[in-house]
Design a protein around this motif. Structure first.
Motif, PDB file in Angstrom:
ATOM      1  N   UNK A 408      -1.717  -7.764  27.924  1.00  0.00           N
ATOM      2  CA  UNK A 408      -1.537  -8.209  26.539  1.00  0.00           C
ATOM      3  C   UNK A 408      -1.987  -7.084  25.631  1.00  0.00           C
ATOM      4  N   UNK A 409      -1.199  -6.813  24.594  1.00  0.00           N
ATOM      5  CA  UNK A 409      -1.601  -5.799  23.627  1.00  0.00           C
ATOM      6  C   UNK A 409      -2.097  -6.529  22.386  1.00  0.00           C
ATOM      7  N   UNK A 410      -3.296  -6.138  21.939  1.00  0.00           N
ATOM      8  CA  UNK A 410      -3.933  -6.876  20.842  1.00  0.00           C
ATOM      9  C   UNK A 410      -4.193  -5.990  19.625  1.00  0.00           C
ATOM     10  N   UNK A 411      -3.483  -4.873  19.581  1.00  0.00           N
ATOM     11  CA  UNK A 411      -3.614  -3.951  18.452  1.00  0.00           C
ATOM     12  C   UNK A 411      -2.896  -2.666  18.803  1.00  0.00           C
ATOM     13  N   UNK A 412      -2.629  -1.811  17.822  1.00  0.00           N
ATOM     14  CA  UNK A 412      -1.838  -0.604  18.096  1.00  0.00           C
ATOM     15  C   UNK A 412      -2.598   0.491  18.848  1.00  0.00           C
ATOM     16  N   UNK A 413      -3.918   0.430  18.853  1.00  0.00           N
ATOM     17  CA  UNK A 413      -4.695   1.504  19.479  1.00  0.00           C
ATOM     18  C   UNK A 413      -4.784   1.322  20.990  1.00  0.00           C
ATOM     19  N   UNK A 414      -4.925   2.447  21.686  1.00  0.00           N
ATOM     20  CA  UNK A 414      -4.949   2.420  23.146  1.00  0.00           C
ATOM     21  C   UNK A 414      -5.916   1.372  23.694  1.00  0.00           C
ATOM     22  N   UNK A 415      -7.136   1.339  23.125  1.00  0.00           N
ATOM     23  CA  UNK A 415      -8.168   0.472  23.710  1.00  0.00           C
ATOM     24  C   UNK A 415      -7.975  -0.998  23.347  1.00  0.00           C
ATOM     25  N   UNK A 416      -7.055  -1.302  22.432  1.00  0.00           N
ATOM     26  CA  UNK A 416      -6.837  -2.699  22.042  1.00  0.00           C
ATOM     27  C   UNK A 416      -5.858  -3.345  23.028  1.00  0.00           C
ATOM     28  N   UNK A 417      -6.317  -3.473  24.244  1.00  0.00           N
ATOM     29  CA  UNK A 417      -5.446  -3.895  25.340  1.00  0.00           C
ATOM     30  C   UNK A 417      -6.233  -4.785  26.292  1.00  0.00           C
ATOM     31  N   UNK A 418      -5.585  -5.846  26.743  1.00  0.00           N
ATOM     32  CA  UNK A 418      -6.248  -6.792  27.645  1.00  0.00           C
ATOM     33  C   UNK A 418      -5.441  -6.853  28.951  1.00  0.00           C
ATOM     34  N   UNK A 419      -6.095  -6.458  30.024  1.00  0.00           N
ATOM     35  CA  UNK A 419      -5.395  -6.463  31.311  1.00  0.00           C
ATOM     36  C   UNK A 419      -5.695  -7.771  32.035  1.00  0.00           C
ATOM     37  N   UNK A 420      -4.642  -8.537  32.321  1.00  0.00           N
ATOM     38  CA  UNK A 420      -4.816  -9.782  33.064  1.00  0.00           C
ATOM     39  C   UNK A 420      -4.703  -9.518  34.563  1.00  0.00           C
ATOM     40  N   UNK A 421      -3.842  -8.553  34.889  1.00  0.00           N
ATOM     41  CA  UNK A 421      -3.655  -8.184  36.294  1.00  0.00           C
ATOM     42  C   UNK A 421      -3.203  -6.732  36.312  1.00  0.00           C
TER      43      UNK A 421
END
Ligand code: GDP
Ligand code: IMO
Ligand code: MG
Length: 425
Positions: A408-421
């Motif tokens: 899931x991407x939660x913002x435009x920046x690289x670190x604004x990312x949620x890995x589910x798998x």
């Protein structure tokens, strides 16, 4: 180590660049396989904001080789600008000798053809992409590798330019292009690009043989695909998974995964059917909040709710085994969110996507309304931070598309990312 494809699942601009930059850390190669500088991929990380049109989105990682495959059409002016802006040397970037060149007359023709179409214009990016592919298919194209043999080009070019000028002037009443100007450009391109020109299929095969991770970067989106998109309102290449094989010279067994990047809602730039398109205030709210203006042309993107019918079609023609959902944060704070679960066409309900543009134009979306959420998802990086409303929304999209969500991407920046798998596992 296998290859992994990251492909646009809608009409482009899904956030492919952001996702590739996030995934590229341990990749040996990031490779573009289709399209040209009609693409605009935005990458934002600690090194800055990068708006990339031709070079792949792996350039912010020091050990990554970025590859432009034979399926891409290359405007050397644009490529050389991106090379110099990003200080890319040949250890960081390779261009296939078989990629076709976008020539100045292609750009002129793209604009003239669009003007001639009048109300039926496609809304192309005007970058010469379509006319360059036309020449490739009609075997009149010039390839990047030919820049290495300027003497041969000097023999062929006058006839090609004379022919193009006849079309430009006699059919469209346009201004002819100048042969000497083109010769000057070609000489510059030949000397500046030569160190980057390589048979890139060898680089890819070697990386795969030596346990290197290859990430294949989509441009455009499945619904703009020349074969599987909403023809004729499409681009002139194959952004779908088949295009990766012809556009890079690799085999299907190389793949460890094929992900579709889906925006949490939909956008489209240019003309063509768009069943869930919103007009008025709701569209404007999303457009402004999400900055939905084209990276390449600056045009306002058309906005619509998530289209589950189109989304499922896209997953099937690509064989996606993972869904990557971007811009979830943009839906924060809506009371209700709509999702298209089926169409009504000529009074009949269907969950099949009609690729025929005229039929699709008559499709009325049938919506399910989902309860929104008040909590912010912006910048969250852990599954436990995901609120119940957003979780339910994602579950709905998975159910419609038929593919599990891995990122899931939660913002435009690289670190604004949620890995589910882990998609690259
Ligand atoms: P691409 O062509 O698929 O690479 O997408 P573009 O870069 O053309 O458009 C996506 C836009 O959304 C860019 O401006 C990105 O910086 C931005 N973006 C990507 N992911 C997210 C996200 O999860 N949230 C928000 N708010 N913006 C995002
Ligand atoms: P990225 O890679 C969105 C659209 C154009 C037009 C149609 C044909 O950033 O997702 P073309 O110039 O290709 O002949 O135009 O395709 N289009 C895109 N829309 N994102 C893109 O790329 C696009 N590349 C082309 O707007 O409707
Ligand atoms: Mg884009």
């Amino acid at each position: 180590m296998p290859a992994y494809a990251v492909i646009g699942a809608q009409w482009g601009d899904e956030g492919k660049g952001k996702i590739i930059d996030f995934l590229a850390e341990n990749a040996a190669i990031i490779a573009r396989y289709s399209g040209g500088n009609n693409a605009g991929h935005t990458v934002i990380n600690d090194a800055g904001t990068f708006k990339l049109h031709l070079v792949p989105s792996g350039i912010c990682w020091p050990h990554t080789m970025n590859v432009i495959g034979n399926g891409v059409v290359v405007d050397p002016e644009v490529l050389l600008k991106e090379i110099s802006e990003n200080k890319l040397d040949p250890s960081r970037l390779a261009v296939s000798d078989r990629a076709h060149l976008i020539m100045p007359y292609h750009i002129v023709l793209d604009k003239l053809e669009e003007a001639k179409r009048g109300d039926a214009a496609i809304g192309t990016t005007g970058r010469g992409v379509g006319p360059a592919y036309v020449d490739k298919v009609s075997r009149q194209g010039l390839r990047v590798g030919e820049l290495l043999d300027p003497e041969d080009l000097a023999l062929r070019l006058p006839e090609i330019v004379a022919f193009k000028n006849e079309i430009i002037t006699k059919i469209y009443g346009g201004e002819p292009v100048d042969l000497d100007d083109i010769f000057a450009l070609i000489n510059k391109w030949a000397s500046d690009l030569a160190p980057y020109i390589r048979p890139v299929e060898n680089l890819i095969a070697d990386a795969l043989d030596n346990d290197g991770k290859v990430i294949v970067e989509g441009a455009q989106g499945a619904l703009l695909d020349l074969d599987h998109g909403t023809y004729p309102f499409v681009t002139s290449s194959n952004p779908t998974v088949g295009g990766t094989l012809t556009g890079l010279g690799m085999g299907p067994r190389s793949y460890g995964g094929v992900a579709g990047v889906y925006k949490a809602y939909c956008t489209r730039v240019g003309a063509g059917p768009f069943p869930t398109e919103l007009h008025g205030e709701e569209a404007e709210q999303i457009r402004v909040q999400a900055g939905e203006f084209g990276t390449t042309t600056g045009r306002a993107r058309r906005i619509g709710w998530f289209d589950g019918v189109a989304g499922r079609y896209s997953a099937r023609v690509n064989g996606f085994d993972a869904m990557i959902i971007t811009k979830l944060d943009i839906l924060d704070g809506w009371d209700e969110i709509k999702v298209c679960v089926a169409y009504e066409i000529d009074g009949v309900r269907t969950d099949q996507f009609p690729v025929d543009a005229a039929t699709l134009d008559r499709a009325k979306p049938i919506y399910e309304t989902i309860q929104g959420w008040t909590e912010s998802t912006r910048a969250i990086t852990k599954p436990e931070q995901l609120n119940d409303g957003a979780r339910a929304y994602i579950k709905k999209l998975e159910e419609l598309v038929g593919v599990p969500t891995k990122i899931l991407s939660t913002g435009p920046r690289r670190e604004e990312t949620l890995v589910l798998e882990d998609f690259l596992a």
